[in-house]
Scaffold this motif. Structure first.
Motif, PDB file in Angstrom:
ATOM      1  N   ARG A   1      41.451  40.177  31.136  1.00 51.79           N
ATOM      2  CA  ARG A   1      40.543  39.818  31.831  1.00 51.79           C
ATOM      3  C   ARG A   1      39.940  38.484  31.159  1.00 51.79           C
ATOM      4  O   ARG A   1      39.113  37.470  31.378  1.00 51.79           O
ATOM      5  CB  ARG A   1      39.463  40.726  32.326  1.00 51.79           C
ATOM      6  CG  ARG A   1      39.857  41.175  33.152  1.00 51.79           C
ATOM      7  CD  ARG A   1      38.709  42.509  33.243  1.00 51.79           C
ATOM      8  NE  ARG A   1      37.032  42.945  32.704  1.00 51.79           N
ATOM      9  CZ  ARG A   1      37.122  41.608  34.857  1.00 51.79           C
ATOM     10  NH1 ARG A   1      37.295  42.381  35.664  1.00 51.79           N
ATOM     11  NH2 ARG A   1      35.909  41.492  34.679  1.00 51.79           N
TER      12      ARG A   1
ATOM     13  N   MET B   1      41.790  36.491  30.078  1.00 48.31           N
ATOM     14  CA  MET B   1      42.987  35.366  29.738  1.00 48.31           C
ATOM     15  C   MET B   1      42.791  34.767  32.072  1.00 48.31           C
ATOM     16  O   MET B   1      41.528  34.993  32.440  1.00 48.31           O
ATOM     17  CB  MET B   1      44.415  35.470  29.975  1.00 48.31           C
ATOM     18  CG  MET B   1      44.166  36.359  28.869  1.00 48.31           C
ATOM     19  SD  MET B   1      43.776  34.785  27.657  1.00 48.31           S
ATOM     20  CE  MET B   1      44.127  37.012  26.276  1.00 48.31           C
ATOM     21  N   ALA B   2      43.717  34.218  32.231  1.00 42.93           N
ATOM     22  CA  ALA B   2      43.791  33.707  33.631  1.00 42.93           C
ATOM     23  C   ALA B   2      44.884  34.361  34.385  1.00 42.93           C
ATOM     24  O   ALA B   2      45.825  33.488  34.961  1.00 42.93           O
ATOM     25  CB  ALA B   2      43.583  31.929  33.631  1.00 42.93           C
ATOM     26  N   PRO B   3      45.623  35.779  34.921  1.00 45.41           N
ATOM     27  CA  PRO B   3      46.674  35.421  35.299  1.00 45.41           C
ATOM     28  C   PRO B   3      46.530  35.487  36.789  1.00 45.41           C
ATOM     29  O   PRO B   3      45.861  35.263  37.920  1.00 45.41           O
ATOM     30  CB  PRO B   3      46.603  37.178  35.565  1.00 45.41           C
ATOM     31  CG  PRO B   3      45.030  37.861  35.201  1.00 45.41           C
ATOM     32  CD  PRO B   3      44.160  36.794  34.611  1.00 45.41           C
TER      33      PRO B   3
ATOM     34  N   LEU C   1      41.581  42.560  37.699  1.00 46.05           N
ATOM     35  CA  LEU C   1      41.875  41.506  36.962  1.00 46.05           C
ATOM     36  C   LEU C   1      41.256  40.249  37.373  1.00 46.05           C
ATOM     37  O   LEU C   1      41.388  39.144  37.296  1.00 46.05           O
ATOM     38  CB  LEU C   1      43.848  41.497  36.595  1.00 46.05           C
ATOM     39  CG  LEU C   1      43.561  43.003  35.805  1.00 46.05           C
ATOM     40  CD1 LEU C   1      44.928  42.201  36.398  1.00 46.05           C
ATOM     41  CD2 LEU C   1      43.499  42.673  34.432  1.00 46.05           C
ATOM     42  N   ARG C   2      40.640  40.989  38.621  1.00 46.10           N
ATOM     43  CA  ARG C   2      40.268  39.554  39.654  1.00 46.10           C
ATOM     44  C   ARG C   2      39.094  38.951  38.472  1.00 46.10           C
ATOM     45  O   ARG C   2      38.180  38.858  37.766  1.00 46.10           O
ATOM     46  CB  ARG C   2      39.208  39.779  40.133  1.00 46.10           C
ATOM     47  CG  ARG C   2      39.394  38.864  41.609  1.00 46.10           C
ATOM     48  CD  ARG C   2      39.137  38.882  43.849  1.00 46.10           C
ATOM     49  NE  ARG C   2      38.583  37.925  43.762  1.00 46.10           N
ATOM     50  CZ  ARG C   2      37.352  37.806  44.298  1.00 46.10           C
ATOM     51  NH1 ARG C   2      36.404  39.428  44.131  1.00 46.10           N
ATOM     52  NH2 ARG C   2      36.614  37.275  45.250  1.00 46.10           N
ATOM     53  N   TRP C   3      38.960  37.090  38.743  1.00 49.14           N
ATOM     54  CA  TRP C   3      38.523  35.782  37.849  1.00 49.14           C
ATOM     55  C   TRP C   3      38.255  34.939  38.581  1.00 49.14           C
ATOM     56  O   TRP C   3      37.914  35.044  39.722  1.00 49.14           O
ATOM     57  CB  TRP C   3      39.140  35.755  36.292  1.00 49.14           C
ATOM     58  CG  TRP C   3      40.438  35.371  36.929  1.00 49.14           C
ATOM     59  CD1 TRP C   3      41.699  35.967  37.563  1.00 49.14           C
ATOM     60  CD2 TRP C   3      40.718  33.367  37.006  1.00 49.14           C
ATOM     61  NE1 TRP C   3      42.408  34.768  37.443  1.00 49.14           N
ATOM     62  CE2 TRP C   3      41.906  33.271  37.244  1.00 49.14           C
ATOM     63  CE3 TRP C   3      39.982  33.159  37.084  1.00 49.14           C
ATOM     64  CZ2 TRP C   3      42.644  32.614  36.857  1.00 49.14           C
ATOM     65  CZ3 TRP C   3      40.653  30.925  37.173  1.00 49.14           C
ATOM     66  CH2 TRP C   3      41.482  31.119  36.967  1.00 49.14           C
TER      67      TRP C   3
END
Lengths: 185, 213
Positions: free
Chosen positions: B150, B152-154, B211-213
């Motif tokens: 989380r 990071m930026a997948p 995992l949403r950002w």
């Protein structure tokens, strides 16, 4: 095109190392690319320029807060494109548009055009800042907007330099979160 | 807000950042998850009888090594996936191949064994315990890994979630191998492979939400 990539990549590397001037130049150039990209994509489905500006700013904030995920050994264009497209898809999903309207695209498209005509986004900076706790708001105002150094700000607020840094860092983070949350409404 | 104002805000006092942070953080999360899984198995289920003897240590070690063959490339892909656009550089086939190899090996060993032994080879003594323990223990490393991802930026959340689940499942299976006394290849293929696949599926489903950002 290749020259563009090389230039931007050099600016990014310098920015990651802490060079604020290079970083500012990079964000300025990328904002023009992002604006053109979003305007083009959104115009096709009948959305406004304000929405494109909102997305441009969201993408810039994402690029900034996630800049540690860029690997300098890799090309910059696909990285920026992946973030821009991710934010676009996220936005369209949030606003219930059909993803079927979105064509498959090439990473290079993100740098294909730039658009320097910025409109105001729907985010009101003064209002966003006013929601922050007092210390965060003051330190961001002084360091980021008035351009004072960390030491000067520490002096003026009567707190330690590391306190200023932490406060600015946290403030920016919650600023970004509140923008993200607003977009989700 | 004008975009230029935002750029001003973002670009003053830019602290240097380290791009190797991803490798370090995800690596640390996997190692911490593994330590937790082994710890849980050791203290809750207890190590298998005679783990210090060759007869028990070698099969346990084999199970760990085979799981590591899946875990290492899966972790490398997970690190790639946490960078924007990383999904272009990950191949599912490479990670799936050790799975398929173990399944083939299991099928071969069943073909060459008499069908009289099949029941014992497939079900072992503790298939139900294995089926429950591995996914349950995996929740702990999965949480640690999701927390790290989380930051990071997948950009492909389902696939990143699946790899997070796969890594957590493998780590949990390594922990469980310390306890498990069923050593047949078909047992390993079915119950270890199956539960790891289950963890992968759960991660794939949970990824877009977590995992949403």
């Amino acid at each position: 095109m290749a020259a563009n990539e090389a230039e931007l990549r050099a600016l990014m590397s310098a920015g990651l190392a802490g060079d604020a001037t290079a970083y500012r130049a990079l964000l300025g150039r990328l904002s023009a690319n992002l604006r053109a990209y979003y305007k083009g994509r959104l115009a096709r489905i009948g959305r406004s320029a304000t929405e494109a500006e909102d997305l441009t700013q969201e993408a810039l904030m994402a690029i900034h807060t996630r800049r540690h995920t860029y690997d300098p050994a890799e090309a910059l264009t696909p990285w920026v494109h992946a973030i821009a497209r991710y934010k676009l898809i996220d936005h369209l999903r949030r606003t219930r548009a059909s993803l079927a309207d979105l064509p498959i695209e090439d990473a290079e498209e993100i740098m294909a055009q730039d658009d320097l005509v910025g409109t105001e986004s729907a985010y009101d900076l003064t209002r966003l800042l006013s929601r922050l706790p007092d210390k965060m708001r003051r330190t961001i105002q002084l360091v980021k907007l008035d351009g004072l150094s960390v030491a000067e700000t520490a002096n003026q607020c009567g707190i330690s330099e590391s306190d200023v840094k932490v406060s600015v860092h946290r403030g920016l983070k919650s600023l970004v979160t509140s923008v993200a949350r607003k977009g989700r409404l | 807000m004008k975009t230029d104002d935002l750029i001003d805000i973002l670009s003053m006092n830019v602290e240097p950042v380290d791009h190797r942070q991803i490798v370090r953080n995800i690596g640390m999360a996997v190692v911490a998850g593994a330590a937790l899984a082994v710890g849980i198995v050791f203290f809750v289920l207890g190590p298998r009888a005679g783990l210090t003897t060759v007869a028990a240590f070698i099969p346990a070690l084999l199970k760990v090594v085979v799981t590591l063959i899946i875990l290492v490339p899966a972790s490398i892909y997970l690190i790639r996936l946490t960078r924007p656009g990383g999904e272009r550089r990950s191949s599912v086939a490479l990670v799936a191949s050790p799975f398929i190899a173990v399944m083939l090996l299991a099928a071969l060993s069943l073909i060459f064994a008499s069908s009289y032994h099949w029941n014992g080879a497939i079900l072992g003594n503790e298939w139900l315990e294995c089926l429950i323990s591995i996914p349950l223990i995996a929740i702990v490393p999965f949480s640690v890994i999701v927390w790290a991802v989380r930051q990071m930026a997948p950009t492909d959340l389902a696939r990143t979630g699946a790899f997070a689940g796969l890594v957590a499942g493998c780590v949990s299976a390594i922990g469980y191998a310390v306890h498990c006394a069923d050593d047949s290849v078909p047992f390993f293929a079915l119950w270890y492979g199956g539960t790891i696949a289950l963890c992968t599926f759960a991660g794939w489903k949970l990824g877009p939400k977590l995992l949403r950002w």
